[in-house]
Design a protein around this motif. Sequence first.
Motif, PDB file in Angstrom:
ATOM      1  N   ARG A 168      -8.987  -4.475  -5.643  1.00 38.35           N
ATOM      2  CA  ARG A 168      -8.512  -4.562  -4.253  1.00 38.35           C
ATOM      3  C   ARG A 168      -7.212  -5.361  -4.181  1.00 38.35           C
ATOM      4  O   ARG A 168      -6.298  -5.005  -3.452  1.00 38.35           O
ATOM      5  N   GLN A 169      -7.123  -6.456  -4.933  1.00 36.96           N
ATOM      6  CA  GLN A 169      -5.905  -7.267  -4.941  1.00 36.96           C
ATOM      7  C   GLN A 169      -4.726  -6.465  -5.488  1.00 36.96           C
ATOM      8  O   GLN A 169      -3.611  -6.562  -4.965  1.00 36.96           O
ATOM      9  N   ARG A 170      -4.952  -5.685  -6.521  1.00 38.29           N
ATOM     10  CA  ARG A 170      -3.880  -4.833  -7.069  1.00 38.29           C
ATOM     11  C   ARG A 170      -3.424  -3.811  -6.046  1.00 38.29           C
ATOM     12  O   ARG A 170      -2.227  -3.576  -5.879  1.00 38.29           O
ATOM     13  N   GLN A 171      -4.384  -3.187  -5.375  1.00 36.42           N
ATOM     14  CA  GLN A 171      -4.050  -2.191  -4.355  1.00 36.42           C
ATOM     15  C   GLN A 171      -3.224  -2.817  -3.235  1.00 36.42           C
ATOM     16  O   GLN A 171      -2.262  -2.223  -2.756  1.00 36.42           O
ATOM     17  N   MET A 172      -3.592  -4.015  -2.812  1.00 32.91           N
ATOM     18  CA  MET A 172      -2.858  -4.709  -1.757  1.00 32.91           C
ATOM     19  C   MET A 172      -1.440  -5.031  -2.216  1.00 32.91           C
ATOM     20  O   MET A 172      -0.487  -4.874  -1.455  1.00 32.91           O
ATOM     21  N   CYS A 173      -1.295  -5.454  -3.443  1.00 29.66           N
ATOM     22  CA  CYS A 173       0.025  -5.777  -3.992  1.00 29.66           C
ATOM     23  C   CYS A 173       0.914  -4.532  -4.033  1.00 29.66           C
ATOM     24  O   CYS A 173       2.072  -4.575  -3.626  1.00 29.66           O
ATOM     25  N   ILE A 174       0.358  -3.428  -4.520  1.00 34.22           N
ATOM     26  CA  ILE A 174       1.116  -2.175  -4.586  1.00 34.22           C
ATOM     27  C   ILE A 174       1.495  -1.717  -3.187  1.00 34.22           C
ATOM     28  O   ILE A 174       2.634  -1.329  -2.934  1.00 34.22           O
ATOM     29  N   ARG A 175       0.542  -1.775  -2.257  1.00 40.61           N
ATOM     30  CA  ARG A 175       0.808  -1.374  -0.873  1.00 40.61           C
ATOM     31  C   ARG A 175       1.933  -2.217  -0.271  1.00 40.61           C
ATOM     32  O   ARG A 175       2.872  -1.694   0.325  1.00 40.61           O
ATOM     33  N   ASP A 176       1.865  -3.529  -0.462  1.00 37.55           N
ATOM     34  CA  ASP A 176       2.892  -4.408   0.088  1.00 37.55           C
ATOM     35  C   ASP A 176       4.252  -4.141  -0.552  1.00 37.55           C
ATOM     36  O   ASP A 176       5.282  -4.199   0.126  1.00 37.55           O
ATOM     37  N   ARG A 177       4.281  -3.829  -1.844  1.00 34.65           N
ATOM     38  CA  ARG A 177       5.559  -3.496  -2.486  1.00 34.65           C
ATOM     39  C   ARG A 177       6.136  -2.211  -1.919  1.00 34.65           C
ATOM     40  O   ARG A 177       7.346  -2.120  -1.702  1.00 34.65           O
ATOM     41  N   HIS A 178       5.289  -1.223  -1.675  1.00 35.27           N
ATOM     42  CA  HIS A 178       5.768   0.022  -1.074  1.00 35.27           C
ATOM     43  C   HIS A 178       6.343  -0.230   0.311  1.00 35.27           C
ATOM     44  O   HIS A 178       7.428   0.256   0.636  1.00 35.27           O
ATOM     45  N   ILE A 179       5.622  -0.979   1.123  1.00 38.71           N
ATOM     46  CA  ILE A 179       6.109  -1.286   2.468  1.00 38.71           C
ATOM     47  C   ILE A 179       7.406  -2.079   2.395  1.00 38.71           C
ATOM     48  O   ILE A 179       8.356  -1.809   3.128  1.00 38.71           O
ATOM     49  N   SER A 180       7.482  -3.051   1.488  1.00 37.50           N
ATOM     50  CA  SER A 180       8.694  -3.864   1.345  1.00 37.50           C
ATOM     51  C   SER A 180       9.880  -3.026   0.890  1.00 37.50           C
ATOM     52  O   SER A 180      11.011  -3.256   1.318  1.00 37.50           O
ATOM     53  N   THR A 181       9.632  -2.048   0.027  1.00 37.43           N
ATOM     54  CA  THR A 181      10.716  -1.180  -0.457  1.00 37.43           C
ATOM     55  C   THR A 181      11.297  -0.362   0.684  1.00 37.43           C
ATOM     56  O   THR A 181      12.509  -0.238   0.824  1.00 37.43           O
ATOM     57  N   ILE A 182      10.433   0.169   1.524  1.00 36.34           N
ATOM     58  CA  ILE A 182      10.887   0.961   2.668  1.00 36.34           C
ATOM     59  C   ILE A 182      11.485   0.059   3.737  1.00 36.34           C
ATOM     60  O   ILE A 182      12.437   0.425   4.411  1.00 36.34           O
ATOM     61  N   ASN A 183      10.909  -1.131   3.883  1.00 36.49           N
ATOM     62  CA  ASN A 183      11.378  -2.141   4.827  1.00 36.49           C
ATOM     63  C   ASN A 183      11.483  -1.630   6.268  1.00 36.49           C
ATOM     64  O   ASN A 183      12.524  -1.760   6.914  1.00 36.49           O
ATOM     65  N   PRO A 184      10.389  -1.074   6.804  1.00 39.11           N
ATOM     66  CA  PRO A 184      10.451  -0.580   8.189  1.00 39.11           C
ATOM     67  C   PRO A 184      10.390  -1.719   9.197  1.00 39.11           C
ATOM     68  O   PRO A 184       9.870  -2.795   8.905  1.00 39.11           O
ATOM     69  N   GLU A 185      10.935  -1.487  10.369  1.00 44.88           N
ATOM     70  CA  GLU A 185      10.796  -2.443  11.461  1.00 44.88           C
ATOM     71  C   GLU A 185       9.519  -2.162  12.243  1.00 44.88           C
ATOM     72  O   GLU A 185       8.937  -3.066  12.827  1.00 44.88           O
ATOM     73  N   THR A 186       9.118  -0.875  12.258  1.00 47.32           N
ATOM     74  CA  THR A 186       7.972  -0.443  13.049  1.00 47.32           C
ATOM     75  C   THR A 186       7.176   0.609  12.280  1.00 47.32           C
ATOM     76  O   THR A 186       7.767   1.439  11.601  1.00 47.32           O
ATOM     77  N   ILE A 187       5.846   0.552  12.425  1.00 46.58           N
ATOM     78  CA  ILE A 187       4.973   1.543  11.798  1.00 46.58           C
ATOM     79  C   ILE A 187       3.966   2.035  12.837  1.00 46.58           C
ATOM     80  O   ILE A 187       3.382   1.237  13.566  1.00 46.58           O
ATOM     81  N   LEU A 188       3.770   3.345  12.877  1.00 50.08           N
ATOM     82  CA  LEU A 188       2.705   3.952  13.672  1.00 50.08           C
ATOM     83  C   LEU A 188       1.565   4.264  12.705  1.00 50.08           C
ATOM     84  O   LEU A 188       1.730   5.073  11.797  1.00 50.08           O
ATOM     85  N   LEU A 189       0.436   3.585  12.881  1.00 48.21           N
ATOM     86  CA  LEU A 189      -0.738   3.831  12.031  1.00 48.21           C
ATOM     87  C   LEU A 189      -1.627   4.851  12.724  1.00 48.21           C
ATOM     88  O   LEU A 189      -1.941   4.703  13.903  1.00 48.21           O
ATOM     89  N   LEU A 190      -2.048   5.864  11.974  1.00 50.59           N
ATOM     90  CA  LEU A 190      -2.900   6.898  12.548  1.00 50.59           C
ATOM     91  C   LEU A 190      -4.288   6.839  11.939  1.00 50.59           C
ATOM     92  O   LEU A 190      -4.482   7.162  10.771  1.00 50.59           O
ATOM     93  N   GLY A 191      -5.240   6.395  12.726  1.00 49.38           N
ATOM     94  CA  GLY A 191      -6.632   6.402  12.320  1.00 49.38           C
ATOM     95  C   GLY A 191      -7.165   5.066  11.845  1.00 49.38           C
ATOM     96  O   GLY A 191      -6.422   4.150  11.505  1.00 49.38           O
ATOM     97  N   SER A 192      -8.496   4.991  11.814  1.00 50.94           N
ATOM     98  CA  SER A 192      -9.193   3.763  11.422  1.00 50.94           C
ATOM     99  C   SER A 192      -8.925   3.375   9.978  1.00 50.94           C
ATOM    100  O   SER A 192      -8.768   2.199   9.664  1.00 50.94           O
ATOM    101  N   PHE A 193      -8.887   4.361   9.077  1.00 54.44           N
ATOM    102  CA  PHE A 193      -8.695   4.046   7.671  1.00 54.44           C
ATOM    103  C   PHE A 193      -7.366   3.317   7.451  1.00 54.44           C
ATOM    104  O   PHE A 193      -7.307   2.290   6.779  1.00 54.44           O
ATOM    105  N   ALA A 194      -6.297   3.842   8.034  1.00 52.99           N
ATOM    106  CA  ALA A 194      -4.984   3.210   7.887  1.00 52.99           C
ATOM    107  C   ALA A 194      -4.985   1.809   8.486  1.00 52.99           C
ATOM    108  O   ALA A 194      -4.455   0.866   7.896  1.00 52.99           O
ATOM    109  N   LEU A 195      -5.587   1.666   9.658  1.00 52.86           N
ATOM    110  CA  LEU A 195      -5.653   0.364  10.325  1.00 52.86           C
ATOM    111  C   LEU A 195      -6.420  -0.643   9.483  1.00 52.86           C
ATOM    112  O   LEU A 195      -5.963  -1.759   9.247  1.00 52.86           O
TER     113      LEU A 195
END
Length: 93
Positions: A4-31
């Motif tokens: 789980r920690q690895r997945q969180m790290c990878i997810r955060d790196r992906h988000i940081s690479t894209i560097n969005p100001e805003t995200i629309l999350l669709l659905g419970s799983f994404a949230l």
Amino acid sequence: SIRRQRQMCIRDRHISTINPETILLLGSFALQTLFGEEYSIAKNRGQWLSYSAANNSINIIPSFHPTFLLKQPSQKKKSWEDLQKLQKKLNNA
């Protein structure tokens, strides 16, 4: 868990690479992937949330998943309201 920690790290790196100001999350799983199981679409849909990744604060608005809307067309109005909130935020950015 370590997985789980690895997945969180990878997810955060992906988000940081894209560097969005805003995200629309669709659905419970994404949230729940970003914020944890204590969050739910029923409770948090349409509310602005803040997520931190690599020292950046990202505006996030959760909404219904399109599959849910196909099964529950009466909820489309709420989803439309979420999209209007997103549009307003983007126009003011």
